[in-house]
Design an enzyme around this catalytic site. Structure first.
Site, PDB file in Angstrom:
ATOM      1  N   ALA A 164      52.824  22.336  38.244  1.00  0.00           N
ATOM      2  CA  ALA A 164      51.406  22.063  38.496  1.00  0.00           C
ATOM      3  C   ALA A 164      50.658  23.340  38.866  1.00  0.00           C
ATOM      4  CB  ALA A 164      51.278  21.038  39.628  1.00  0.00           C
ATOM      5  N   CYS A 174      55.898  32.373  32.072  1.00  0.00           N
ATOM      6  CA  CYS A 174      55.763  31.086  32.770  1.00  0.00           C
ATOM      7  C   CYS A 174      54.672  30.159  32.255  1.00  0.00           C
ATOM      8  CB  CYS A 174      55.514  31.340  34.248  1.00  0.00           C
ATOM      9  SG  CYS A 174      56.998  31.864  35.090  1.00  0.00           S
ATOM     10  N   PHE A 204      52.397  42.083  29.170  1.00  0.00           N
ATOM     11  CA  PHE A 204      51.487  40.931  29.243  1.00  0.00           C
ATOM     12  C   PHE A 204      50.453  41.071  30.347  1.00  0.00           C
ATOM     13  CE2 PHE A 204      52.514  38.127  32.856  1.00  0.00           C
ATOM     14  CZ  PHE A 204      53.735  38.640  33.274  1.00  0.00           C
TER      15      PHE A 204
HETATM   16  C1  UDX Z   1      52.528  33.493  37.086  1.00  0.00           C
HETATM   17  C2  UDX Z   1      52.071  32.882  38.409  1.00  0.00           C
HETATM   18  O1  UDX Z   1      50.910  33.607  38.877  1.00  0.00           O
HETATM   19  C3  UDX Z   1      53.177  32.930  39.429  1.00  0.00           C
HETATM   20  O2  UDX Z   1      52.775  32.274  40.626  1.00  0.00           O
HETATM   21  C4  UDX Z   1      54.404  32.249  38.848  1.00  0.00           C
HETATM   22  O3  UDX Z   1      55.494  32.361  39.748  1.00  0.00           O
HETATM   23  C5  UDX Z   1      54.795  32.859  37.517  1.00  0.00           C
HETATM   24  O4  UDX Z   1      53.693  32.827  36.622  1.00  0.00           O
HETATM   25  P1  UDX Z   1      52.846  35.971  36.140  1.00  0.00           P
HETATM   26  O5  UDX Z   1      52.980  35.294  34.808  1.00  0.00           O
HETATM   27  O6  UDX Z   1      53.883  36.952  36.546  1.00  0.00           O
HETATM   28  O7  UDX Z   1      52.801  34.872  37.311  1.00  0.00           O
HETATM   29  O8  UDX Z   1      51.441  36.740  36.207  1.00  0.00           O
HETATM   30  P2  UDX Z   1      49.923  36.279  36.450  1.00  0.00           P
HETATM   31  O9  UDX Z   1      49.304  37.265  37.352  1.00  0.00           O
HETATM   32  O10 UDX Z   1      49.815  34.864  36.841  1.00  0.00           O
HETATM   33  O11 UDX Z   1      49.249  36.482  35.003  1.00  0.00           O
HETATM   34  C6  UDX Z   1      49.589  35.673  33.905  1.00  0.00           C
HETATM   35  C7  UDX Z   1      48.715  36.022  32.711  1.00  0.00           C
HETATM   36  O12 UDX Z   1      47.364  35.616  32.937  1.00  0.00           O
HETATM   37  C8  UDX Z   1      48.646  37.516  32.410  1.00  0.00           C
HETATM   38  O13 UDX Z   1      48.698  37.717  31.015  1.00  0.00           O
HETATM   39  C9  UDX Z   1      47.308  37.934  32.982  1.00  0.00           C
HETATM   40  O14 UDX Z   1      46.783  39.078  32.364  1.00  0.00           O
HETATM   41  C10 UDX Z   1      46.477  36.699  32.691  1.00  0.00           C
HETATM   42  N1  UDX Z   1      45.304  36.558  33.571  1.00  0.00           N
HETATM   43  C11 UDX Z   1      45.461  36.387  34.914  1.00  0.00           C
HETATM   44  C12 UDX Z   1      44.028  36.544  33.015  1.00  0.00           C
HETATM   45  O15 UDX Z   1      43.858  36.673  31.792  1.00  0.00           O
HETATM   46  N2  UDX Z   1      42.933  36.377  33.836  1.00  0.00           N
HETATM   47  C13 UDX Z   1      43.059  36.204  35.179  1.00  0.00           C
HETATM   48  O16 UDX Z   1      42.036  36.043  35.857  1.00  0.00           O
HETATM   49  C14 UDX Z   1      44.369  36.211  35.738  1.00  0.00           C
END
Ligand code: UDX
Ligand code: ADP
Length: 468
Positions: A224, A278, A340
């Site tokens: 979630a 994730c 990423f």
């Molecule tokens: C995520 C969750 O944040 C974390 O709590 C969980 O344990 C694993 O999945 P992560 O995938 O490592 O973590 O990175 P995150 O910072 O969440 O970014 C995920 C993606 O979303 C990235 O590609 C990032 O660039 C993108 N993103 C994030 C955006 O495009 N805009 C945003 O405002 C935030």
């Protein structure tokens, strides 16, 4: 019976989750011996070397401070299991590629093999903790496997303790987590196991941040949380398309919306789309779960979050082609950033991969640069780990050691990852080495548009109307 005091921890799986999490546990709990095991010898050798297998700010110091004292990395999975009182299962659970649920359900093969190994090797009772993100009710099947294969006198308590760290900020997230979530069966032994694990975290996490809930709530909370975070990004990305068509500015909209304390300012940055191991996996898992529960409307709702993400990636790639006068055949395009997100070398589900494939299909020449991703990894991504032959694409791709080098002679510079160093590049020098008109496509809304325009670049960004 009172809860046991954990003295030896084994973590199965030395990846992005298991490695940093258990290294921090070792650093914060000098009285606990932590052994991280993995079948992959190369990975374990790297954890034991000066060159750790993953890039994560602050990780080097944590590992080097504890390694050889109370933190060990080993390929001896059986010994690690046999000695431990508590075992974290932190193996990979990718989306299934074939069979029932292909493309949606999680592949639990690695998890089940690790669980079987625990049952076969254990001669004493253990607390087994699922750390990998898993579909709901996985703990139940782990329990069945453990009970069916265990030795007399050995009991297993299963806990769900999902990890919420984000890559790039893993160490600070682990040092000061918003919360630690532990799910257990509400039986005496389940609650005791939960208390034992809580004590481990209580060495550095304030008690009020350690949340204890039922097993299934814990498993679902992880899916979630990721689904809701990803949904915010897809929402802002959907709005970015409206901004581009109307002249509104997505950063201004996000700022205004985020000022509402009920919404909050975080996770509202429009982008080329979300990546990482994730978000997509967990949402697809949720879609599969909803369908299995005969909730097609719920499944459709969450599926749209992933579909919007796919749309954002291809929309951005198409925009590059359209802007370059509808063709990029034979044109040199620089892609800055392959990971990423910034501050990681991880490329799983990175938007750069889809965007590069789109450009290759249009017969462009690509020049790639990322400060952390290895050339070998970029080739694995471009060939889908060997599924696509490399030979036909090789002449069209070069991988460079600096952003400046990658941009030389490029008709378009495409920012896919928000690495800080891209802000401070010598953009004047880069401009001098580009053919005219020189385009920058800012897929992360991170560059100073006015400054680039004053140099002479035509700048196209996500979520703002064109106007160069
Ligand atoms: C995520 C969750 O944040 C974390 O709590 C969980 O344990 C694993 O999945 P992560 O995938 O490592 O973590 O990175 P995150 O910072 O969440 O970014 C995920 C993606 O979303 C990235 O590609 C990032 O660039 C993108 N993103 C994030 C955006 O495009 N805009 C945003 O405002 C935030
Ligand atoms: P995550 O991002 O979830 O940490 P990774 O793929 O980075 O995922 O790490 C998972 C690790 O688990 C890999 O290094 C893999 O070799 C390891 N692994 C998978 N199955 C087993 C197993 N049965 N025993 C030991 N290690 C395993």
């Amino acid at each position: 019976m009172a809860p046991i005091q954990v003295k030896k921890i084994c973590c199965i799986g030395a990846g992005y989750v298991g490695g940093p999490t258990c290294a921090v546990i070792a650093a914060k709990c000098p009285h606990i011996q932590v052994t991280i095991v993995d079948l992959n010898k190369q990975r374990i050798d790297a954890w034991n070397s000066d060159n750790l297998p993953i890039y994560e700010p602050g990780l080097d110091e944590v590992v080097k401070g504890a390694r050889g004292k109370n933190l060990f990395f080993s390929t001896d999975v059986d010994k690690g299991i046999a000695e431990a009182d508590l075992i974290f299962v932190s193996v990979n659970t990718p989306t299934k590629k074939s069979g029932i649920g292909a493309g949606f359900a999680a592949d639990l093969n690695y998890l089940q093999l690790a669980t079987r190994r625990i049952a076969e090797v254990s001669t004493t009772s253990k607390i087994v903790v699922e750390k990998s993100t898993v579909p709901c009710k996985t703990a139940e099947s782990m329990r069945t496997i453990l009970e069916a294969n265990s030795k007399p006198g050995c009991t297993f308590d299963i806990l769900s303790n999902p990890e919420f760290l984000a890559e790039g900020t893993a160490i600070s997230d682990l040092f000061a987590p918003d919360r630690v979530l532990i799910g257990s069966l509400q039986t005496e032994s389940g609650l005791n196991a939960c208390a034992s694990l809580s004590e481990v975290y209580a060495n550095w996490v304030p008690r009020e941040r350690i949340l204890t809930v039922g097993l299934w709530s814990s498993e679902l909370s992880k899916l979630a949380a990721n689904a809701m975070l990803a949904q915010r990004i897809s929402s802002i990305n959907a709005l970015s398309a409206i901004c581009e068509a109307t002249g509104a500015n997505i950063d201004e909209v996000a700022f205004a919306v985020g000022k509402d304390s009920r919404v909050g300012p975080k996770f509202l940055k429009a982008s080329v789309g979300f990546g990482g191991s994730c978000f997509q996996k967990d949402i697809l898992n949720l879609v599969y779960l909803s369908e299995s529960l005969h909730l097609p409307e719920v499944a459709k709702y969450w599926k749209a979050v992933v579909e919007m993400n796919e749309h954002q990636k291809s929309r951005f790639a198409r925009k590059v082609v359209d802007t370059l006068f509808n063709t990029i055949t034979g044109k040199k395009i620089a892609i800055l950033g392959w990971a990423f997100k910034k501050d990681t070398g991880d490329t799983r589900e990175s938007p750069s991969i889809s965007i590069a494939n789109h450009f290759l299909n249009e017969k462009a020449r690509l020049s790639l640069y990322d400060p952390q991703v290895t050339e070998e990894q970029i080739w694995l991504d471009l060939t889908d780990y060997g599924a696509i032959p490399a030979e036909p694409i090789k002449p069209h791709v070069t991988i460079q050691q600096s952003a400046e080098e990658a941009c030389k002679g490029a008709e378009a510079i495409v920012i896919c990852t928000e690495w800080d160093e891209f802000k401070t590049l010598d953009w004047e020098k880069i401009y001098a080495n580009c053919p005219r008109p020189a385009f920058v496509f800012d897929g992360r809304l991170m560059l100073d548009r006015k400054k680039l325009q004053s140099i002479g670049f035509r700048v196209v960004t996500i979520g703002t109307a064109d106007g160069y």
